[in-house]
Design a protein around this motif. Structure first.
Motif, PDB file in Angstrom:
ATOM      1  N   PRO A  61       0.836  -1.215   0.000  1.00  0.00           N
ATOM      2  CA  PRO A  61       0.000   0.000   0.000  1.00  0.00           C
ATOM      3  C   PRO A  61       0.867   1.261   0.000  1.00  0.00           C
ATOM      4  O   PRO A  61       1.823   1.369   0.759  1.00  0.00           O
ATOM      5  N   GLY A  62       0.497   2.198  -0.865  1.00  0.00           N
ATOM      6  CA  GLY A  62       1.232   3.448  -0.954  1.00  0.00           C
ATOM      7  C   GLY A  62       2.388   3.429  -1.930  1.00  0.00           C
ATOM      8  O   GLY A  62       2.947   4.482  -2.275  1.00  0.00           O
ATOM      9  N   PHE A  63       2.760   2.244  -2.394  1.00  0.00           N
ATOM     10  CA  PHE A  63       3.905   2.124  -3.303  1.00  0.00           C
ATOM     11  C   PHE A  63       3.488   1.769  -4.726  1.00  0.00           C
ATOM     12  O   PHE A  63       4.331   1.713  -5.621  1.00  0.00           O
ATOM     13  N   GLN A  64       2.183   1.529  -4.944  1.00  0.00           N
ATOM     14  CA  GLN A  64       1.740   1.000  -6.230  1.00  0.00           C
ATOM     15  C   GLN A  64       2.144   1.881  -7.406  1.00  0.00           C
ATOM     16  O   GLN A  64       2.526   1.381  -8.465  1.00  0.00           O
ATOM     17  N   ASP A  65       2.025   3.173  -7.248  1.00  0.00           N
ATOM     18  CA  ASP A  65       2.308   4.089  -8.350  1.00  0.00           C
ATOM     19  C   ASP A  65       3.648   4.806  -8.186  1.00  0.00           C
ATOM     20  O   ASP A  65       3.896   5.826  -8.817  1.00  0.00           O
ATOM     21  N   VAL A  66       4.502   4.248  -7.333  1.00  0.00           N
ATOM     22  CA  VAL A  66       5.789   4.881  -7.045  1.00  0.00           C
ATOM     23  C   VAL A  66       6.913   4.089  -7.708  1.00  0.00           C
ATOM     24  O   VAL A  66       7.108   2.920  -7.418  1.00  0.00           O
ATOM     25  N   SER A  67       7.616   4.734  -8.611  1.00  0.00           N
ATOM     26  CA  SER A  67       8.757   4.119  -9.265  1.00  0.00           C
ATOM     27  C   SER A  67      10.030   4.851  -8.862  1.00  0.00           C
ATOM     28  O   SER A  67       9.992   5.983  -8.364  1.00  0.00           O
ATOM     29  N   SER A  68      11.165   4.222  -9.115  1.00  0.00           N
ATOM     30  CA  SER A  68      12.442   4.867  -8.802  1.00  0.00           C
ATOM     31  C   SER A  68      12.624   6.130  -9.628  1.00  0.00           C
ATOM     32  O   SER A  68      13.201   7.121  -9.157  1.00  0.00           O
ATOM     33  N   ASP A  69      12.097   6.133 -10.861  1.00  0.00           N
ATOM     34  CA  ASP A  69      12.207   7.335 -11.702  1.00  0.00           C
ATOM     35  C   ASP A  69      11.428   8.498 -11.088  1.00  0.00           C
ATOM     36  O   ASP A  69      11.899   9.639 -11.066  1.00  0.00           O
ATOM     37  N   LEU A  70      10.210   8.208 -10.597  1.00  0.00           N
ATOM     38  CA  LEU A  70       9.401   9.253  -9.967  1.00  0.00           C
ATOM     39  C   LEU A  70      10.082   9.771  -8.702  1.00  0.00           C
ATOM     40  O   LEU A  70      10.129  10.982  -8.461  1.00  0.00           O
ATOM     41  N   VAL A  71      10.619   8.850  -7.910  1.00  0.00           N
ATOM     42  CA  VAL A  71      11.306   9.244  -6.680  1.00  0.00           C
ATOM     43  C   VAL A  71      12.508  10.122  -6.997  1.00  0.00           C
ATOM     44  O   VAL A  71      12.759  11.131  -6.320  1.00  0.00           O
TER      45      VAL A  71
END
Length: 260
Positions: A27-37
């Motif tokens: 939860p909370g990581f589904q739409d989080v990629s290393s590129d976005l971070v």
């Protein structure tokens, strides 16, 4: 030497050590990629370097200003920096999307928080204490209180504090004397004194939401008898607008080395 946020170090920790891409099933990581971070860290570093760091030294020298009646104003440029932080969405980074937040994992918000603290430890206390108060309300309050306070705390329109320590007790919170008396309508009248309340009074936000440890009249001694109360600087009307000024007052400023 001007502060320079260590983006490369944060990128290494999040991508190579924690391997943030492995957690997309959480939860909370589904739409989080290393590129976005990486993009978030780059922009966060710019904000810390260009907006916060320049106000640190002059802000420490000037400090806050206290006036009769408990009115406190911040150093030159700090109100504007806080407003820029709020409008850019940085305060809402890890807040719940149900209350207007961006829903980023707390580890990403922590990385940005380290940047703001590196740029100015004193300035970082304002969004930092808001995050703490937000988290306490989010985890424990009724849905009514959450809907009433969290959306504007998430955006930074309202800030927050944690009122724990008192003159007679530091870390031993079982000695808290602040008293809460029921009013019969679900609200309480609270009397007492708190000290060392970071971001406890300022002119940056429209309202300050204090979370206050107090003992309901007749409760058992020690920490088991304590409750946490929401005490706004300005009372909030049913429609969400601000009402009359609450009766709490800032009695003076603490003098801390390097965190004025």
């Amino acid at each position: 030497m001007a502060y320079k946020a260590p983006v490369r170090d944060f990128t290494f920790i999040l991508n190579e050590v924690l391997e943030i891409d492995r957690y997309t099933n959480q939860p909370g990581f589904q739409d989080v990629s290393s590129d976005l971070v990486d993009q978030i860290l780059e922009e966060g570093a710019k904000f810390a370097d260009e907006v916060i760091a320049p106000i640190n030294n002059p802000g420490d020298k000037e400090g806050c200003h206290w006036a009769e009646g408990g009115v406190v104003t911040g150093p030159k440029g700090w109100k504007e920096a806080y407003k820029a932080m709020s409008e850019a969405g940085w305060i809402a980074l890890a807040a719940d999307p149900a209350y207007g937040g961006q829903g980023m994992p707390s580890v990403v918000a922590s990385a940005f928080g380290q940047m703001t603290a590196g740029a100015s430890a004193a300035f970082s206390m304002y969004p930092g204490l808001t995050a703490g108060a937000y988290a306490g309300i989010h985890a424990n309050a009724s849905d009514e209180l959450k809907q009433k306070y969290l959306p504007k705390m998430a955006t930074g329109e309202w800030s927050g504090t944690m009122n724990l320590t008192e003159p007679q007790c530091g870390t031993d919170l079982g000695l808290v004397r602040t008293k809460a008396v029921p009013n019969g309508d679900g609200s309480y009248s609270i009397t007492g004194q708190k000290i060392w309340i970071s971001a406890g009074e300022h002119d940056f936000a429209d309202n300050i939401i204090h979370t206050v440890l107090a003992r309901v009249e007749g409760a058992v001694p020690g920490i088991k008898g304590l409750s946490l109360f929401v005490v706004p600087k300005y009372l909030v009307n049913e429609d969400g607008s601000l009402g009359e000024r609450n009766t709490l007052e800032c009695a003076g400023l603490e003098h801390k080395m390097g965190i004025h």
